[in-house]
Design a protein around this motif. Sequence first.
Motif, PDB file in Angstrom:
ATOM      1  N   VAL A 112      48.302  81.725  33.832  1.00 47.71           N
ATOM      2  CA  VAL A 112      49.733  81.519  33.682  1.00 47.71           C
ATOM      3  C   VAL A 112      49.964  80.904  32.307  1.00 47.71           C
ATOM      4  N   GLU A 113      51.035  81.318  31.653  1.00 46.10           N
ATOM      5  CA  GLU A 113      51.396  80.765  30.342  1.00 46.10           C
ATOM      6  C   GLU A 113      52.668  79.955  30.497  1.00 46.10           C
ATOM      7  N   VAL A 114      52.639  78.740  29.970  1.00 49.17           N
ATOM      8  CA  VAL A 114      53.745  77.802  30.186  1.00 49.17           C
ATOM      9  C   VAL A 114      54.301  77.330  28.838  1.00 49.17           C
ATOM     10  N   PRO A 115      55.604  77.505  28.597  1.00 50.32           N
ATOM     11  CA  PRO A 115      56.204  76.952  27.377  1.00 50.32           C
ATOM     12  C   PRO A 115      56.350  75.436  27.494  1.00 50.32           C
ATOM     13  N   ILE A 116      56.104  74.741  26.397  1.00 55.48           N
ATOM     14  CA  ILE A 116      56.244  73.286  26.380  1.00 55.48           C
ATOM     15  C   ILE A 116      57.659  72.936  25.923  1.00 55.48           C
ATOM     16  N   PRO A 117      58.410  72.178  26.718  1.00 53.39           N
ATOM     17  CA  PRO A 117      59.747  71.774  26.270  1.00 53.39           C
ATOM     18  C   PRO A 117      59.671  71.067  24.917  1.00 53.39           C
ATOM     19  N   PRO A 118      60.492  71.464  23.960  1.00 56.95           N
ATOM     20  CA  PRO A 118      60.409  70.876  22.607  1.00 56.95           C
ATOM     21  C   PRO A 118      60.465  69.355  22.590  1.00 56.95           C
ATOM     22  N   CYS A 119      61.221  68.748  23.522  1.00 59.86           N
ATOM     23  CA  CYS A 119      61.337  67.291  23.513  1.00 59.86           C
ATOM     24  C   CYS A 119      59.998  66.617  23.805  1.00 59.86           C
ATOM     25  N   LEU A 120      59.104  67.291  24.555  1.00 60.01           N
ATOM     26  CA  LEU A 120      57.811  66.695  24.885  1.00 60.01           C
ATOM     27  C   LEU A 120      56.836  66.732  23.714  1.00 60.01           C
ATOM     28  N   MET A 121      57.178  67.480  22.668  1.00 57.13           N
ATOM     29  CA  MET A 121      56.305  67.584  21.509  1.00 57.13           C
ATOM     30  C   MET A 121      56.440  66.372  20.577  1.00 57.13           C
ATOM     31  N   THR A 122      57.418  65.527  20.861  1.00 53.19           N
ATOM     32  CA  THR A 122      57.649  64.378  19.972  1.00 53.19           C
ATOM     33  C   THR A 122      57.823  63.064  20.728  1.00 53.19           C
ATOM     34  N   ARG A 123      57.670  63.063  22.035  1.00 51.74           N
ATOM     35  CA  ARG A 123      57.900  61.835  22.808  1.00 51.74           C
ATOM     36  C   ARG A 123      56.628  61.001  22.933  1.00 51.74           C
ATOM     37  N   SER A 124      56.014  61.029  24.113  1.00 54.73           N
ATOM     38  CA  SER A 124      54.839  60.190  24.335  1.00 54.73           C
ATOM     39  C   SER A 124      53.691  61.013  24.887  1.00 54.73           C
ATOM     40  N   SER A 125      52.489  60.520  24.685  1.00 53.38           N
ATOM     41  CA  SER A 125      51.293  61.168  25.208  1.00 53.38           C
ATOM     42  C   SER A 125      51.361  61.269  26.728  1.00 53.38           C
ATOM     43  N   HIS A 126      51.816  60.196  27.345  1.00 50.79           N
ATOM     44  CA  HIS A 126      51.929  60.125  28.801  1.00 50.79           C
ATOM     45  C   HIS A 126      52.786  61.281  29.326  1.00 50.79           C
ATOM     46  N   GLU A 127      53.952  61.506  28.714  1.00 50.98           N
ATOM     47  CA  GLU A 127      54.871  62.550  29.183  1.00 50.98           C
ATOM     48  C   GLU A 127      54.305  63.950  28.965  1.00 50.98           C
ATOM     49  N   LEU A 128      53.693  64.184  27.812  1.00 51.97           N
ATOM     50  CA  LEU A 128      53.134  65.511  27.535  1.00 51.97           C
ATOM     51  C   LEU A 128      52.019  65.849  28.514  1.00 51.97           C
ATOM     52  N   PHE A 129      51.063  64.953  28.670  1.00 55.82           N
ATOM     53  CA  PHE A 129      49.920  65.265  29.524  1.00 55.82           C
ATOM     54  C   PHE A 129      50.292  65.275  31.006  1.00 55.82           C
ATOM     55  N   ASP A 130      51.294  64.506  31.409  1.00 52.69           N
ATOM     56  CA  ASP A 130      51.780  64.591  32.787  1.00 52.69           C
ATOM     57  C   ASP A 130      52.376  65.970  33.066  1.00 52.69           C
ATOM     58  N   PHE A 131      53.134  66.488  32.097  1.00 51.83           N
ATOM     59  CA  PHE A 131      53.716  67.829  32.248  1.00 51.83           C
ATOM     60  C   PHE A 131      52.614  68.881  32.377  1.00 51.83           C
ATOM     61  N   ILE A 132      51.603  68.785  31.515  1.00 50.51           N
ATOM     62  CA  ILE A 132      50.492  69.751  31.567  1.00 50.51           C
ATOM     63  C   ILE A 132      49.764  69.642  32.901  1.00 50.51           C
ATOM     64  N   ALA A 133      49.494  68.417  33.349  1.00 53.16           N
ATOM     65  CA  ALA A 133      48.764  68.211  34.608  1.00 53.16           C
ATOM     66  C   ALA A 133      49.554  68.742  35.797  1.00 53.16           C
ATOM     67  N   GLU A 134      50.863  68.552  35.784  1.00 55.33           N
ATOM     68  CA  GLU A 134      51.701  69.059  36.880  1.00 55.33           C
ATOM     69  C   GLU A 134      51.646  70.589  36.946  1.00 55.33           C
ATOM     70  N   GLU A 135      51.724  71.253  35.787  1.00 54.99           N
ATOM     71  CA  GLU A 135      51.655  72.716  35.766  1.00 54.99           C
ATOM     72  C   GLU A 135      50.258  73.201  36.173  1.00 54.99           C
ATOM     73  N   LEU A 136      49.240  72.456  35.770  1.00 50.32           N
ATOM     74  CA  LEU A 136      47.871  72.790  36.154  1.00 50.32           C
ATOM     75  C   LEU A 136      47.711  72.675  37.673  1.00 50.32           C
ATOM     76  N   ALA A 137      48.287  71.612  38.263  1.00 54.17           N
ATOM     77  CA  ALA A 137      48.215  71.430  39.715  1.00 54.17           C
ATOM     78  C   ALA A 137      48.926  72.554  40.459  1.00 54.17           C
ATOM     79  N   LYS A 138      50.067  73.004  39.934  1.00 49.03           N
ATOM     80  CA  LYS A 138      50.783  74.126  40.552  1.00 49.03           C
ATOM     81  C   LYS A 138      49.916  75.379  40.561  1.00 49.03           C
TER      82      LYS A 138
END
Length: 495
Positions: free
Chosen positions: A129-155
Amino acid sequence: MGKKAAAVTVCVVVAAAAAAGASVVARRQMKKSAKWSRAMGIVREFQDKCDSPIGKLRNLADAMTVEMHAGLASEGGSKLKMIISYVDNLPTGEEEGCFYALDLGGTNFRVLRVHLGGKDKDIIPTEFVEVPIPPCLMTRSSHELFDFIAEELAKFVATEDEKSHPFPGRQRELGFTFSFPVRQTSISSGTLIKWTKGFSIEDAVGEDVVGELNKAMERVGLDMRVAALVNDTIGTLAGGRYYNPNVVAAIILGTGTNAAYVERANAIPKWQGPLPRSGDMVINMEWGNFRSSHLPLTEYDDDLDVASLNPGEQIFEKMISGMYLGEILRRVMLKMAEEAEFFGDTVPEKLKNPFILRTPHMSTMHHDTSSDLKDVASKLRDILEINNTTLRMRKVIVELCDTIATRGARLSAAGIYGILKKLGREITREGEDQKSVIALDGGLFEHYKKFKQCMESTLKELIGEEASDTIDIIHSNDGSGIGAALLAASHSQYL
């Protein structure tokens, strides 16, 4: 004045006018001829500077080998970083089970599930599966970016069927392709040096990216560990080795370029740890940064480098990779337009735009076999808004494409030959029949046929007819995906 005298006068005037008209036409022809000569002078000078005779390529390969030795001896000892990857086990083809891969390298990321069947390895069924990263997560925090990736990985993991997780009680394992500058510290850890490609998350710089991902997977309740942190070149090597035990190196020839190869661990002076059981270590060369006095550089290469985001760096890459070949062509055409009015009295505005002419456009023009070169005409018209080109002009454009692609292909071959020399595999030794196989991937290699053919024929020329049968080039596809999963398998905690 009599009629006869008047007639003579008319004749004289007509003759003078005709002579004047002929003189104007002659001057125009001379001017046109002079412009054409100036344009051809620019072309011939460029071709002379791009020339790469076999002797120069051999010198270039020798220089590559010297830099490889220097880079292995000490950190910062060479333009080639010669990064120790900590990959000391490559796939053998015996791997079994279901493994995952995460490929993070831009504004999208991919998650793959790869099923390995041991000896029955003709096909590796994959799901992804290919997932686009919301642009806001590219500049916020490490915690938010990796949580988003982990959630999509879990799905994605939640879509497993019974065959996807055949070993009850085992933790799932992941190969993580992270295409940003990292200082690797083990097979499954590495600190982020800096972000690129639009990312700017300050609290992640200097942190272990694997540690950040592992913590995020724990937070979402996903029982998975990162078994291998890799780049796409090493993944390509793993994919090639899975199918062919004689693969010794991998090359990426795409938008960018890089090389990795299998080195003897005891031939790496800067290696400080205990020697691995396999006796081998994969080295990530970062060969795009190679530079040598033997490189056939031109004024266009120098200007391109100065205008780039990283002047003085990645010189080899700027001469051979897909990101830059079309831009070199544009720069030559622009000089012809400015100094020889090659496309008419005014310089086409679009031709002034950097990187408007991409390497796929160049490839299409180079491969045009029509009698009137209609593909060349359409590309010039559609991309650069250059109309009414003559067949003679279009032939010159094809000639330029050939010059640029040939130089890039021959330099690529010299680089590969340098690796083979470092490994002592450039010649056939008595009683030795083992082949040396090079795995290649990347759009430039896969889709630009004339580039690929020239590179392969140049490598044979360098090796020599008597040894050419001992070297093979194979296509190893999707190193950033399947290759990462294969490396997770070969570095599994359950081996």
